[in-house]
Design an enzyme around this catalytic site. Structure first.
Site: not given
Ligand code: IDP
Ligand code: MG
Length: 138
Positions: A9, A49, A57, A85, A91, A102, A112, A115, A126
């Site tokens: 990100k 998103y 958010f 993941r 998250t 993270r 964070n 993704h 995606e």
């Protein structure tokens, strides 16, 4: 074999964490089969998103995701969605396990660093959002 979409990100790119994230992918044997840098517009971030449109958010998240360049990648491997993941961590970095990306790098629940897709259907959407099939080396 499974594919997943990974993003470094804007906070990760800005804080010079591209190398650190990619090193962790490679150490954990997650193969990168496509990679590029993208600078999303607000509208493009909203489209990416869209599932979170109703969340409180959403506005802030899409502003953040369009605030600077991201590195987008397709990863390939057995069970790669869950494996990546797990490597990302929760998250909320404060709840992420020791040794996860993270936990190590994130500073904020929103900013964070990374993704990752959460299921085969979202991974397909995606990946298709950013890459055409000629850009993916399989
Ligand atoms: P994930 O990235 O771990 O799959 P999601 O629930 O899909 O988490 O949320 C997408 C992104 O939205 C998160 O990575 C984070 O950047 C942001 N986000 C999620 N929950 C919150 C929150 O409670 N406050 C602010 N931002 C959030
Ligand atoms: Mg998610």
């Amino acid at each position: 074999m499974q594919n997943t979409l990974a993003i470094i990100k804007p906070d990760g790119v800005q804080r010079s964490l591209i190398g650190g994230v990619i090193t962790r992918l490679e150490k954990n044997h997650l193969s990168i089969i496509a990679m590029k840098m993208v600078y999303m517009t607000k509208t493009q971030a909203e489209g990416f998103y869209a599932v979170h449109r109703q969340r409180p958010f959403f506005e802030s998240l899409t502003n953040f995701m369009s605030s600077g360049p991201c590195v987008v990648m397709v990863l390939e491997g057995e069970n790669v969605i869950a494996r990546y993941r797990e490597l990302m961590g929760a998250t909320n970095y404060e709840e992420a396990a020791e040794g996860t990306i993270r936990r190590e790098f994130a500073t904020d629940i929103e900013k964070n660093v990374v993704h990752g897709s959460d299921a085969p259907e979202t991974a397909a959407f995606e990946i298709g959002y950013f890459f055409n099939r000629f850009e993916i080396v399989s």
